[in-house]
Design a protein around this motif. Structure first.
Motif, PDB file in Angstrom:
ATOM      1  N   TYR A 139      -9.965   4.957   4.820  1.00 45.58           N
ATOM      2  CA  TYR A 139      -9.272   4.135   5.973  1.00 45.58           C
ATOM      3  C   TYR A 139      -8.107   4.805   6.829  1.00 45.58           C
ATOM      4  O   TYR A 139      -7.460   4.422   7.882  1.00 45.58           O
ATOM      5  CB  TYR A 139      -8.651   2.880   5.214  1.00 45.58           C
ATOM      6  CG  TYR A 139      -9.917   2.179   5.443  1.00 45.58           C
ATOM      7  CD1 TYR A 139     -11.141   1.206   5.525  1.00 45.58           C
ATOM      8  CD2 TYR A 139      -9.371   1.044   4.024  1.00 45.58           C
ATOM      9  CE1 TYR A 139     -12.137   0.727   4.733  1.00 45.58           C
ATOM     10  CE2 TYR A 139      -9.885   0.340   3.191  1.00 45.58           C
ATOM     11  CZ  TYR A 139     -12.006  -0.051   4.602  1.00 45.58           C
ATOM     12  OH  TYR A 139     -12.581  -0.515   3.269  1.00 45.58           O
ATOM     13  N   THR A 140      -7.902   6.210   6.710  1.00 45.94           N
ATOM     14  CA  THR A 140      -6.703   7.349   7.294  1.00 45.94           C
ATOM     15  C   THR A 140      -7.831   7.045   8.540  1.00 45.94           C
ATOM     16  O   THR A 140      -8.796   7.011   9.342  1.00 45.94           O
ATOM     17  CB  THR A 140      -7.414   8.569   7.040  1.00 45.94           C
ATOM     18  OG1 THR A 140      -6.279   8.321   5.449  1.00 45.94           O
ATOM     19  CG2 THR A 140      -6.218   8.899   7.387  1.00 45.94           C
ATOM     20  N   GLY A 141      -6.583   6.401  10.184  1.00 45.01           N
ATOM     21  CA  GLY A 141      -6.752   6.120  11.049  1.00 45.01           C
ATOM     22  C   GLY A 141      -6.405   4.945  11.655  1.00 45.01           C
ATOM     23  O   GLY A 141      -5.879   5.182  12.587  1.00 45.01           O
ATOM     24  N   ASN A 142      -5.819   4.428  10.750  1.00 44.19           N
ATOM     25  CA  ASN A 142      -5.422   3.050  11.243  1.00 44.19           C
ATOM     26  C   ASN A 142      -4.255   2.961   9.926  1.00 44.19           C
ATOM     27  O   ASN A 142      -3.926   2.980   9.475  1.00 44.19           O
ATOM     28  CB  ASN A 142      -6.717   1.885   9.999  1.00 44.19           C
ATOM     29  CG  ASN A 142      -5.769   0.169  10.202  1.00 44.19           C
ATOM     30  OD1 ASN A 142      -4.775  -0.050   9.558  1.00 44.19           O
ATOM     31  ND2 ASN A 142      -6.350  -0.420  11.042  1.00 44.19           N
ATOM     32  N   TYR A 144      -1.752   0.849   9.445  1.00 47.49           N
ATOM     33  CA  TYR A 144      -1.198   0.384   8.543  1.00 47.49           C
ATOM     34  C   TYR A 144      -2.052   1.044   6.789  1.00 47.49           C
ATOM     35  O   TYR A 144      -1.289   0.971   6.682  1.00 47.49           O
ATOM     36  CB  TYR A 144      -2.026  -1.213   7.687  1.00 47.49           C
ATOM     37  CG  TYR A 144      -2.299  -1.841   6.686  1.00 47.49           C
ATOM     38  CD1 TYR A 144      -0.739  -2.430   6.685  1.00 47.49           C
ATOM     39  CD2 TYR A 144      -2.841  -2.147   6.025  1.00 47.49           C
ATOM     40  CE1 TYR A 144      -0.614  -3.780   5.200  1.00 47.49           C
ATOM     41  CE2 TYR A 144      -2.809  -2.557   4.686  1.00 47.49           C
ATOM     42  CZ  TYR A 144      -1.936  -3.078   4.708  1.00 47.49           C
ATOM     43  OH  TYR A 144      -1.517  -3.628   3.098  1.00 47.49           O
ATOM     44  N   HIS A 145      -3.581   1.756   6.798  1.00 52.70           N
ATOM     45  CA  HIS A 145      -4.107   1.792   5.515  1.00 52.70           C
ATOM     46  C   HIS A 145      -3.264   3.458   5.574  1.00 52.70           C
ATOM     47  O   HIS A 145      -3.126   3.859   4.742  1.00 52.70           O
ATOM     48  CB  HIS A 145      -5.083   1.982   5.634  1.00 52.70           C
ATOM     49  CG  HIS A 145      -6.301   0.817   5.806  1.00 52.70           C
ATOM     50  ND1 HIS A 145      -6.164   0.626   4.300  1.00 52.70           N
ATOM     51  CD2 HIS A 145      -6.633   0.002   6.633  1.00 52.70           C
ATOM     52  CE1 HIS A 145      -6.454  -0.856   5.081  1.00 52.70           C
ATOM     53  NE2 HIS A 145      -6.627  -1.244   6.439  1.00 52.70           N
ATOM     54  N   GLU A 146      -2.138   4.171   6.555  1.00 54.87           N
ATOM     55  CA  GLU A 146      -1.811   5.639   6.496  1.00 54.87           C
ATOM     56  C   GLU A 146      -0.816   5.351   5.864  1.00 54.87           C
ATOM     57  O   GLU A 146       0.123   6.204   5.216  1.00 54.87           O
ATOM     58  CB  GLU A 146      -1.879   6.107   7.950  1.00 54.87           C
ATOM     59  CG  GLU A 146      -3.535   6.393   8.603  1.00 54.87           C
ATOM     60  CD  GLU A 146      -3.181   7.261   9.859  1.00 54.87           C
ATOM     61  OE1 GLU A 146      -1.782   8.187   9.386  1.00 54.87           O
ATOM     62  OE2 GLU A 146      -3.851   7.877  10.590  1.00 54.87           O
ATOM     63  N   PHE A 147      -0.431   4.235   5.906  1.00 53.40           N
ATOM     64  CA  PHE A 147       1.209   3.585   5.591  1.00 53.40           C
ATOM     65  C   PHE A 147       0.719   3.708   4.111  1.00 53.40           C
ATOM     66  O   PHE A 147       1.397   4.200   3.108  1.00 53.40           O
ATOM     67  CB  PHE A 147       2.058   2.919   6.012  1.00 53.40           C
ATOM     68  CG  PHE A 147       2.995   3.547   7.058  1.00 53.40           C
ATOM     69  CD1 PHE A 147       4.083   3.749   6.868  1.00 53.40           C
ATOM     70  CD2 PHE A 147       2.507   3.647   8.384  1.00 53.40           C
ATOM     71  CE1 PHE A 147       5.341   4.563   7.496  1.00 53.40           C
ATOM     72  CE2 PHE A 147       3.663   4.516   9.739  1.00 53.40           C
ATOM     73  CZ  PHE A 147       4.947   4.569   9.722  1.00 53.40           C
ATOM     74  N   ASN A 148      -0.040   2.119   3.670  1.00 49.84           N
ATOM     75  CA  ASN A 148       0.032   1.869   2.669  1.00 49.84           C
ATOM     76  C   ASN A 148      -0.554   2.420   1.517  1.00 49.84           C
ATOM     77  O   ASN A 148      -0.349   2.536   0.097  1.00 49.84           O
ATOM     78  CB  ASN A 148      -0.687   0.440   2.561  1.00 49.84           C
ATOM     79  CG  ASN A 148      -1.267  -0.170   1.436  1.00 49.84           C
ATOM     80  OD1 ASN A 148      -0.312  -0.724   0.932  1.00 49.84           O
ATOM     81  ND2 ASN A 148      -2.064  -0.911   0.957  1.00 49.84           N
ATOM     82  N   GLU A 149      -2.012   2.939   1.694  1.00 44.71           N
ATOM     83  CA  GLU A 149      -2.736   3.960   0.876  1.00 44.71           C
ATOM     84  C   GLU A 149      -2.450   5.258   1.621  1.00 44.71           C
ATOM     85  O   GLU A 149      -2.846   6.324   0.196  1.00 44.71           O
ATOM     86  CB  GLU A 149      -4.049   4.132   1.285  1.00 44.71           C
ATOM     87  CG  GLU A 149      -4.599   2.255   0.200  1.00 44.71           C
ATOM     88  CD  GLU A 149      -4.971   1.439   1.696  1.00 44.71           C
ATOM     89  OE1 GLU A 149      -5.836   2.130   2.494  1.00 44.71           O
ATOM     90  OE2 GLU A 149      -4.536   0.704   1.360  1.00 44.71           O
ATOM     91  N   ASP A 276      -1.910   4.264  21.066  1.00 42.85           N
ATOM     92  CA  ASP A 276      -2.524   4.025  20.149  1.00 42.85           C
ATOM     93  C   ASP A 276      -2.869   5.250  19.482  1.00 42.85           C
ATOM     94  O   ASP A 276      -1.427   6.070  19.207  1.00 42.85           O
ATOM     95  CB  ASP A 276      -3.883   4.675  21.513  1.00 42.85           C
ATOM     96  CG  ASP A 276      -3.686   5.734  22.867  1.00 42.85           C
ATOM     97  OD1 ASP A 276      -2.698   6.895  22.047  1.00 42.85           O
ATOM     98  OD2 ASP A 276      -3.819   5.837  23.845  1.00 42.85           O
ATOM     99  N   LYS A 277      -3.641   5.815  19.250  1.00 45.66           N
ATOM    100  CA  LYS A 277      -4.031   6.259  18.028  1.00 45.66           C
ATOM    101  C   LYS A 277      -3.639   8.381  18.208  1.00 45.66           C
ATOM    102  O   LYS A 277      -3.558   9.096  17.428  1.00 45.66           O
ATOM    103  CB  LYS A 277      -5.633   6.925  17.457  1.00 45.66           C
ATOM    104  CG  LYS A 277      -6.367   5.579  17.002  1.00 45.66           C
ATOM    105  CD  LYS A 277      -7.921   6.287  16.383  1.00 45.66           C
ATOM    106  CE  LYS A 277      -8.238   4.936  15.703  1.00 45.66           C
ATOM    107  NZ  LYS A 277      -9.204   5.098  15.390  1.00 45.66           N
ATOM    108  N   ALA A 301      -0.969  -3.046  13.898  1.00 46.60           N
ATOM    109  CA  ALA A 301       0.606  -2.759  14.633  1.00 46.60           C
ATOM    110  C   ALA A 301       1.486  -2.549  13.974  1.00 46.60           C
ATOM    111  O   ALA A 301       2.492  -2.242  14.568  1.00 46.60           O
ATOM    112  CB  ALA A 301       0.277  -2.193  16.145  1.00 46.60           C
ATOM    113  N   MET A 302       1.610  -4.051  13.541  1.00 48.71           N
ATOM    114  CA  MET A 302       2.886  -4.228  13.012  1.00 48.71           C
ATOM    115  C   MET A 302       3.388  -3.943  12.031  1.00 48.71           C
ATOM    116  O   MET A 302       4.518  -3.173  10.967  1.00 48.71           O
ATOM    117  CB  MET A 302       2.357  -5.970  12.442  1.00 48.71           C
ATOM    118  CG  MET A 302       2.144  -6.711  12.749  1.00 48.71           C
ATOM    119  SD  MET A 302       3.029  -7.258  15.059  1.00 48.71           S
ATOM    120  CE  MET A 302       3.007  -6.186  15.814  1.00 48.71           C
TER     121      MET A 302
END
Length: 411
Positions: A139-142, A144-149, A276-277, A301-302
Protein backbone atom coordinates in the motif's frame (compact mmCIF):
# COMPACT_ATOMS: atom_id res chain seq x y z
CA UNK A 1 14.39 -26.41 14.04
CA UNK A 2 14.63 -23.55 16.54
CA UNK A 3 12.23 -24.82 19.18
CA UNK A 4 14.70 -24.85 22.05
CA UNK A 5 13.40 -23.02 25.12
CA UNK A 6 14.90 -19.58 25.65
CA UNK A 7 15.92 -18.40 29.10
CA UNK A 8 17.47 -15.27 30.52
CA UNK A 9 16.88 -12.98 27.56
CA UNK A 10 16.29 -9.23 27.66
CA UNK A 11 12.82 -8.20 26.40
CA UNK A 12 14.12 -6.80 23.12
CA UNK A 13 15.84 -10.08 22.26
CA UNK A 14 12.59 -11.94 22.84
CA UNK A 15 10.71 -9.59 20.54
CA UNK A 16 13.12 -9.28 17.64
CA UNK A 17 13.49 -13.04 17.13
CA UNK A 18 12.53 -15.17 20.14
CA UNK A 19 13.12 -18.43 18.32
CA UNK A 20 16.62 -17.36 17.30
CA UNK A 21 17.84 -15.75 20.49
CA UNK A 22 19.37 -18.93 21.90
CA UNK A 23 22.07 -18.46 19.26
CA UNK A 24 23.38 -15.42 21.17
CA UNK A 25 27.07 -15.23 21.91
CA UNK A 26 28.65 -13.49 24.87
CA UNK A 27 28.00 -9.77 25.29
CA UNK A 28 27.92 -8.90 21.61
CA UNK A 29 26.08 -5.61 21.23
CA UNK A 30 23.35 -6.59 18.75
CA UNK A 31 19.98 -7.43 20.41
CA UNK A 32 19.69 -10.77 18.63
CA UNK A 33 23.16 -12.10 18.18
CA UNK A 34 23.58 -15.12 15.98
CA UNK A 35 26.76 -17.14 15.98
CA UNK A 36 29.68 -14.78 15.45
CA UNK A 37 31.51 -14.94 12.15
CA UNK A 38 34.43 -17.30 12.59
CA UNK A 39 36.97 -19.13 10.48
CA UNK A 40 36.24 -19.99 6.86
CA UNK A 41 33.13 -17.82 6.63
CA UNK A 42 31.07 -19.45 9.38
CA UNK A 43 27.56 -17.97 9.51
CA UNK A 44 23.88 -18.74 9.90
CA UNK A 45 20.35 -17.73 8.92
CA UNK A 46 17.50 -17.74 11.41
CA UNK A 47 13.86 -16.79 10.81
CA UNK A 48 11.14 -16.14 13.36
CA UNK A 49 7.72 -16.30 11.71
CA UNK A 50 5.58 -16.40 14.85
CA UNK A 51 4.26 -12.82 14.60
CA UNK A 52 0.74 -12.33 13.21
CA UNK A 53 1.57 -9.10 11.41
CA UNK A 54 5.08 -9.84 10.29
CA UNK A 55 8.12 -12.04 10.76
CA UNK A 56 11.84 -11.49 10.54
CA UNK A 57 14.95 -13.24 9.27
CA UNK A 58 18.48 -12.51 10.44
CA UNK A 59 21.61 -13.42 8.51
CA UNK A 60 25.08 -13.17 9.98
CA UNK A 61 28.32 -13.92 8.21
CA UNK A 62 29.46 -13.44 4.61
CA UNK A 63 26.22 -11.92 3.23
CA UNK A 64 25.98 -10.90 -0.43
CA UNK A 65 23.17 -9.59 -2.63
CA UNK A 66 22.27 -11.24 -5.94
CA UNK A 67 19.73 -9.03 -7.68
CA UNK A 68 19.16 -11.17 -10.81
CA UNK A 69 17.65 -14.00 -8.75
CA UNK A 70 16.08 -11.78 -6.05
CA UNK A 71 18.31 -13.58 -3.58
CA UNK A 72 20.60 -12.94 -0.66
CA UNK A 73 23.44 -15.41 -0.26
CA UNK A 74 25.19 -16.39 2.95
CA UNK A 75 28.47 -18.14 2.20
CA UNK A 76 29.74 -20.81 4.55
CA UNK A 77 31.97 -23.87 4.54
CA UNK A 78 29.94 -25.69 7.19
CA UNK A 79 27.18 -28.27 6.87
CA UNK A 80 24.26 -25.83 7.07
CA UNK A 81 25.08 -24.93 3.46
CA UNK A 82 22.84 -27.85 2.39
CA UNK A 83 19.72 -26.44 4.06
CA UNK A 84 16.86 -25.32 1.77
CA UNK A 85 16.44 -21.59 1.17
CA UNK A 86 14.21 -19.39 3.31
CA UNK A 87 11.52 -17.55 1.35
CA UNK A 88 10.24 -14.24 2.67
CA UNK A 89 8.24 -11.27 1.39
CA UNK A 90 9.62 -8.22 3.22
CA UNK A 91 6.35 -6.37 3.84
CA UNK A 92 4.56 -5.95 7.16
CA UNK A 93 1.04 -7.19 6.37
CA UNK A 94 1.71 -10.90 6.07
CA UNK A 95 -1.84 -11.81 7.14
CA UNK A 96 -3.36 -9.93 4.18
CA UNK A 97 -3.06 -12.42 1.34
CA UNK A 98 -4.25 -10.16 -1.47
CA UNK A 99 -1.71 -7.40 -0.94
CA UNK A 100 1.10 -9.83 -0.13
CA UNK A 101 0.63 -11.42 -3.55
CA UNK A 102 1.85 -8.15 -5.06
CA UNK A 103 5.05 -8.05 -2.98
CA UNK A 104 8.30 -9.38 -4.40
CA UNK A 105 9.67 -12.46 -2.64
CA UNK A 106 13.29 -12.78 -1.57
CA UNK A 107 15.18 -16.07 -1.25
CA UNK A 108 17.79 -16.46 1.47
CA UNK A 109 20.34 -19.10 0.48
CA UNK A 110 23.29 -20.80 2.09
CA UNK A 111 26.12 -21.08 -0.42
CA UNK A 112 29.40 -22.96 -0.27
CA UNK A 113 32.47 -20.74 -0.14
CA UNK A 114 33.72 -22.74 -3.14
CA UNK A 115 30.63 -21.78 -5.17
CA UNK A 116 31.28 -19.77 -8.33
CA UNK A 117 29.21 -16.87 -6.95
CA UNK A 118 31.63 -16.53 -4.06
CA UNK A 119 34.41 -15.72 -6.48
CA UNK A 120 32.52 -12.70 -7.74
CA UNK A 121 34.14 -9.59 -6.34
CA UNK A 122 32.05 -7.43 -4.03
CA UNK A 123 31.24 -4.31 -6.04
CA UNK A 124 30.60 -2.58 -2.74
CA UNK A 125 33.15 -4.13 -0.39
CA UNK A 126 31.79 -5.05 3.01
CA UNK A 127 29.58 -2.31 4.32
CA UNK A 128 30.52 -1.46 7.90
CA UNK A 129 26.84 -1.39 8.90
CA UNK A 130 24.09 -4.07 8.81
CA UNK A 131 21.59 -4.23 5.97
CA UNK A 132 17.83 -3.96 6.54
CA UNK A 133 15.73 -5.29 3.66
CA UNK A 134 12.12 -4.11 3.31
CA UNK A 135 9.58 -3.63 0.53
CA UNK A 136 8.11 -0.37 -0.72
CA UNK A 137 5.31 -2.30 -2.45
CA UNK A 138 1.92 -3.12 -0.98
CA UNK A 139 0.00 0.00 0.00
CA UNK A 140 2.98 2.32 -0.28
CA UNK A 141 1.78 5.60 -1.76
CA UNK A 142 -0.86 6.13 0.93
CA UNK A 143 0.59 8.28 3.71
CA UNK A 144 -1.05 6.21 6.46
CA UNK A 145 0.41 2.97 5.16
CA UNK A 146 3.80 4.55 4.48
CA UNK A 147 4.07 5.39 8.18
CA UNK A 148 2.27 2.34 9.57
CA UNK A 149 3.88 -0.39 7.47
CA UNK A 150 7.10 1.38 6.50
CA UNK A 151 8.66 4.20 8.46
CA UNK A 152 7.55 3.25 11.99
CA UNK A 153 8.49 -0.45 11.56
CA UNK A 154 11.84 0.72 10.18
CA UNK A 155 12.30 2.74 13.38
CA UNK A 156 11.31 -0.25 15.52
CA UNK A 157 13.66 -2.61 13.69
CA UNK A 158 16.69 -0.33 13.42
CA UNK A 159 16.73 1.77 16.58
CA UNK A 160 18.95 -0.63 18.53
CA UNK A 161 21.73 0.44 16.18
CA UNK A 162 21.45 3.95 17.72
CA UNK A 163 21.00 5.81 14.46
CA UNK A 164 18.26 8.05 13.06
CA UNK A 165 16.97 5.53 10.58
CA UNK A 166 20.16 5.38 8.54
CA UNK A 167 23.10 7.63 7.74
CA UNK A 168 23.32 6.00 4.33
CA UNK A 169 21.29 6.44 1.13
CA UNK A 170 18.91 3.57 0.36
CA UNK A 171 19.89 0.87 -2.10
CA UNK A 172 17.31 -0.15 -4.71
CA UNK A 173 17.62 -3.93 -4.69
CA UNK A 174 16.07 -4.28 -8.14
CA UNK A 175 17.71 -1.28 -9.74
CA UNK A 176 21.23 -1.59 -8.35
CA UNK A 177 23.03 -4.37 -10.24
CA UNK A 178 26.10 -4.30 -8.03
CA UNK A 179 26.94 -7.02 -5.52
CA UNK A 180 26.69 -5.53 -2.03
CA UNK A 181 28.45 -7.36 0.79
CA UNK A 182 27.53 -7.23 4.47
CA UNK A 183 28.38 -9.04 7.67
CA UNK A 184 24.80 -8.88 8.91
CA UNK A 185 21.35 -8.50 7.37
CA UNK A 186 17.83 -8.16 8.76
CA UNK A 187 15.12 -9.13 6.28
CA UNK A 188 11.61 -7.70 6.84
CA UNK A 189 10.57 -5.25 9.52
CA UNK A 190 8.94 -5.62 12.94
CA UNK A 191 5.56 -3.97 13.50
CA UNK A 192 3.66 -3.54 16.77
CA UNK A 193 0.23 -1.99 16.23
CA UNK A 194 -1.54 0.80 14.33
CA UNK A 195 0.83 3.81 14.20
CA UNK A 196 2.30 2.57 17.48
CA UNK A 197 5.51 1.67 19.25
CA UNK A 198 5.11 -0.73 22.18
CA UNK A 199 7.66 0.44 24.76
CA UNK A 200 7.70 -2.96 26.47
CA UNK A 201 9.11 -4.45 23.28
CA UNK A 202 11.77 -1.81 22.69
CA UNK A 203 15.35 -1.57 23.88
CA UNK A 204 15.46 1.32 26.36
CA UNK A 205 11.64 1.36 26.50
CA UNK A 206 11.40 3.72 23.53
CA UNK A 207 7.89 4.98 22.69
CA UNK A 208 6.07 6.63 19.81
CA UNK A 209 7.34 9.94 21.18
CA UNK A 210 10.89 8.79 20.46
CA UNK A 211 9.82 8.13 16.89
CA UNK A 212 8.35 11.60 16.71
CA UNK A 213 11.64 13.08 17.94
CA UNK A 214 13.32 11.39 14.96
CA UNK A 215 11.00 13.37 12.68
CA UNK A 216 11.85 16.56 14.56
CA UNK A 217 15.57 15.99 14.18
CA UNK A 218 15.16 15.20 10.49
CA UNK A 219 13.03 18.20 9.52
CA UNK A 220 14.03 20.90 11.97
CA UNK A 221 17.32 21.98 10.33
CA UNK A 222 15.50 22.49 7.02
CA UNK A 223 12.71 24.70 8.33
CA UNK A 224 14.18 26.42 11.38
CA UNK A 225 15.30 29.52 9.51
CA UNK A 226 12.01 29.81 7.64
CA UNK A 227 9.99 29.65 10.86
CA UNK A 228 12.15 32.34 12.43
CA UNK A 229 11.50 34.58 9.42
CA UNK A 230 7.76 34.01 9.69
CA UNK A 231 7.75 34.79 13.40
CA UNK A 232 9.68 38.01 12.78
CA UNK A 233 7.04 39.10 10.26
CA UNK A 234 4.12 38.29 12.56
CA UNK A 235 4.90 40.20 15.72
CA UNK A 236 1.66 42.16 15.54
CA UNK A 237 -0.23 40.28 18.24
CA UNK A 238 -0.67 36.58 18.91
CA UNK A 239 -3.32 34.54 17.17
CA UNK A 240 -3.36 30.76 17.63
CA UNK A 241 -2.87 28.98 14.32
CA UNK A 242 -5.46 26.51 13.08
CA UNK A 243 -4.66 24.22 10.15
CA UNK A 244 -7.42 22.53 8.17
CA UNK A 245 -6.35 19.41 6.28
CA UNK A 246 -8.50 19.69 3.18
CA UNK A 247 -9.68 16.68 1.19
CA UNK A 248 -10.87 16.16 -2.36
CA UNK A 249 -12.61 13.22 -3.98
CA UNK A 250 -14.50 11.80 -0.98
CA UNK A 251 -15.17 12.88 2.60
CA UNK A 252 -14.90 16.45 1.41
CA UNK A 253 -15.81 19.21 3.85
CA UNK A 254 -18.42 20.92 1.70
CA UNK A 255 -18.73 24.09 3.80
CA UNK A 256 -15.00 24.45 4.43
CA UNK A 257 -15.08 28.15 3.50
CA UNK A 258 -17.67 28.81 6.21
CA UNK A 259 -15.59 26.89 8.75
CA UNK A 260 -12.62 29.12 7.90
CA UNK A 261 -14.75 32.21 8.42
CA UNK A 262 -16.09 30.93 11.76
CA UNK A 263 -12.61 30.05 13.04
CA UNK A 264 -11.31 33.49 12.10
CA UNK A 265 -14.22 35.12 13.93
CA UNK A 266 -13.36 33.11 17.05
CA UNK A 267 -9.80 34.44 16.89
CA UNK A 268 -7.73 31.89 14.94
CA UNK A 269 -5.24 32.50 12.19
CA UNK A 270 -6.38 29.86 9.67
CA UNK A 271 -4.34 27.99 7.08
CA UNK A 272 -5.88 25.44 4.70
CA UNK A 273 -3.53 22.65 3.60
CA UNK A 274 -4.32 20.75 0.42
CA UNK A 275 -1.51 18.17 0.20
CA UNK A 276 -1.23 15.71 -2.65
CA UNK A 277 1.24 12.93 -3.46
CA UNK A 278 3.74 15.45 -4.82
CA UNK A 279 3.69 17.77 -1.80
CA UNK A 280 7.03 17.78 0.00
CA UNK A 281 6.60 16.45 3.52
CA UNK A 282 8.90 19.16 4.88
CA UNK A 283 6.35 21.79 3.82
CA UNK A 284 3.55 19.96 5.63
CA UNK A 285 5.78 19.53 8.67
CA UNK A 286 6.61 23.24 8.64
CA UNK A 287 2.93 24.17 8.69
CA UNK A 288 1.72 21.67 11.30
CA UNK A 289 4.68 21.93 13.66
CA UNK A 290 3.95 25.63 14.14
CA UNK A 291 0.20 25.13 14.57
CA UNK A 292 -1.98 25.07 17.67
CA UNK A 293 -4.95 23.17 16.22
CA UNK A 294 -5.35 20.70 13.37
CA UNK A 295 -8.76 19.80 11.95
CA UNK A 296 -9.54 17.20 9.32
CA UNK A 297 -12.08 14.65 8.17
CA UNK A 298 -11.10 11.03 8.92
CA UNK A 299 -8.72 9.65 6.31
CA UNK A 300 -5.09 8.89 5.56
CA UNK A 301 -4.07 12.57 5.73
CA UNK A 302 -4.68 12.47 9.49
CA UNK A 303 -1.38 10.59 9.71
CA UNK A 304 0.29 13.98 9.47
CA UNK A 305 -0.55 14.43 13.15
CA UNK A 306 2.97 13.11 13.73
CA UNK A 307 4.15 16.60 12.79
CA UNK A 308 2.17 18.26 15.60
CA UNK A 309 3.86 19.21 18.84
CA UNK A 310 2.62 17.59 22.08
CA UNK A 311 -0.40 19.38 23.60
CA UNK A 312 -1.53 20.57 20.16
CA UNK A 313 -5.29 20.17 19.67
CA UNK A 314 -6.29 17.57 17.08
CA UNK A 315 -9.96 17.53 16.02
CA UNK A 316 -10.91 14.56 13.86
CA UNK A 317 -14.25 14.87 12.10
CA UNK A 318 -15.75 11.37 12.08
CA UNK A 319 -18.22 10.60 9.25
CA UNK A 320 -20.99 8.02 9.57
CA UNK A 321 -19.78 4.43 9.63
CA UNK A 322 -16.14 5.29 10.34
CA UNK A 323 -16.18 5.54 14.13
CA UNK A 324 -14.18 2.37 14.84
CA UNK A 325 -11.51 3.11 12.22
CA UNK A 326 -11.24 6.75 13.24
CA UNK A 327 -10.65 5.94 16.89
CA UNK A 328 -8.43 2.89 16.28
CA UNK A 329 -6.16 4.35 13.61
CA UNK A 330 -5.97 7.97 14.75
CA UNK A 331 -7.80 8.68 18.01
CA UNK A 332 -5.87 6.28 20.24
CA UNK A 333 -2.47 6.91 18.59
CA UNK A 334 -3.06 10.67 18.96
CA UNK A 335 -3.43 10.28 22.72
CA UNK A 336 -0.16 8.34 22.87
CA UNK A 337 1.46 11.30 21.12
CA UNK A 338 0.13 13.50 23.95
CA UNK A 339 -2.10 15.52 21.66
CA UNK A 340 -5.31 17.10 22.91
CA UNK A 341 -7.58 14.85 20.90
CA UNK A 342 -11.25 15.56 20.15
CA UNK A 343 -13.37 13.25 18.04
CA UNK A 344 -16.32 15.04 16.45
CA UNK A 345 -18.92 12.45 15.37
CA UNK A 346 -21.19 13.95 12.77
CA UNK A 347 -24.96 13.65 12.94
CA UNK A 348 -26.85 12.01 10.03
CA UNK A 349 -27.94 15.38 8.63
CA UNK A 350 -24.28 16.44 8.36
CA UNK A 351 -23.59 13.55 5.96
CA UNK A 352 -24.25 13.65 2.22
CA UNK A 353 -25.56 10.08 2.58
CA UNK A 354 -28.60 11.50 4.39
CA UNK A 355 -29.74 13.17 1.18
CA UNK A 356 -28.92 10.10 -0.90
CA UNK A 357 -30.74 7.50 1.23
CA UNK A 358 -33.09 9.29 3.63
CA UNK A 359 -33.30 9.18 7.40
CA UNK A 360 -35.05 5.79 7.59
CA UNK A 361 -32.54 3.83 5.52
CA UNK A 362 -30.39 1.38 7.55
CA UNK A 363 -27.27 2.97 6.03
CA UNK A 364 -28.19 6.09 8.01
CA UNK A 365 -29.98 4.62 11.04
CA UNK A 366 -27.69 1.65 11.68
CA UNK A 367 -24.22 2.00 10.08
CA UNK A 368 -22.87 -0.87 12.21
CA UNK A 369 -25.19 -3.31 10.42
CA UNK A 370 -23.20 -2.56 7.26
CA UNK A 371 -19.68 -2.04 8.60
CA UNK A 372 -19.79 -5.41 10.41
CA UNK A 373 -20.14 -7.06 7.00
CA UNK A 374 -16.54 -6.20 6.27
CA UNK A 375 -14.14 -3.60 4.98
CA UNK A 376 -15.53 -3.62 1.43
CA UNK A 377 -18.92 -2.38 2.63
CA UNK A 378 -17.36 0.32 4.78
CA UNK A 379 -15.11 1.46 1.96
CA UNK A 380 -17.72 1.55 -0.81
CA UNK A 381 -20.44 3.28 1.20
CA UNK A 382 -18.95 5.30 4.02
CA UNK A 383 -15.50 6.14 2.67
CA UNK A 384 -15.96 6.55 -1.07
CA UNK A 385 -19.51 7.99 -1.28
CA UNK A 386 -19.71 10.32 1.71
CA UNK A 387 -19.04 14.03 2.11
CA UNK A 388 -19.62 16.26 5.13
CA UNK A 389 -21.44 19.54 5.72
CA UNK A 390 -20.71 20.63 9.27
CA UNK A 391 -23.45 21.94 11.53
CA UNK A 392 -21.40 25.01 12.45
CA UNK A 393 -23.59 25.87 15.45
CA UNK A 394 -22.84 22.41 16.84
CA UNK A 395 -19.19 22.53 15.81
CA UNK A 396 -18.79 25.87 17.58
CA UNK A 397 -18.42 24.05 20.91
CA UNK A 398 -15.27 21.97 20.12
CA UNK A 399 -13.85 24.87 18.10
CA UNK A 400 -14.24 27.31 21.02
CA UNK A 401 -12.75 24.76 23.40
CA UNK A 402 -9.80 24.32 21.04
CA UNK A 403 -9.28 28.08 21.04
CA UNK A 404 -9.21 28.24 24.84
CA UNK A 405 -6.74 25.31 25.01
CA UNK A 406 -4.55 27.04 22.43
CA UNK A 407 -4.45 30.28 24.42
CA UNK A 408 -3.57 28.34 27.56
CA UNK A 409 -0.85 26.39 25.75
CA UNK A 410 0.80 29.58 24.51
CA UNK A 411 1.19 31.06 27.99
Amino acid sequence: AFSREVEGLVPYEQVIAPLCSWLSYGNFSFPVTLLILGPAGFGTICCDRTGFRSGICIMKGDVRTHYTSSSIFLFTSFRNKSKPPEKIKPYTRKWETTVMETVQELSLFYRDVNDEHHNKICDVVYHNVPAVFFSTGGYTGNVYHEFNEGIIPLFITSQHFNKKLSDHPPVDFNGDKRTHCFKEAIVRLKIHDELSVDSSLMLGNKTILDFRSVLDRAYWPRIHGLIQDEEAENKTGFKPKLVIMSRNGSRVLLNENLLVKLAEEIGFFVEVLRPDKTTELAKIYRSLNSSDVMIGVHGAAMTHFFFLKPRTVFIQIIPLGTEWAAETYYGEPAKKLRLKYMGYKIKPRESSLYGDYGEDDPIIKDPKSFTKKGWDYTKKIYLERQNVTLDLKRFMKPLSRAYKLSITRSK
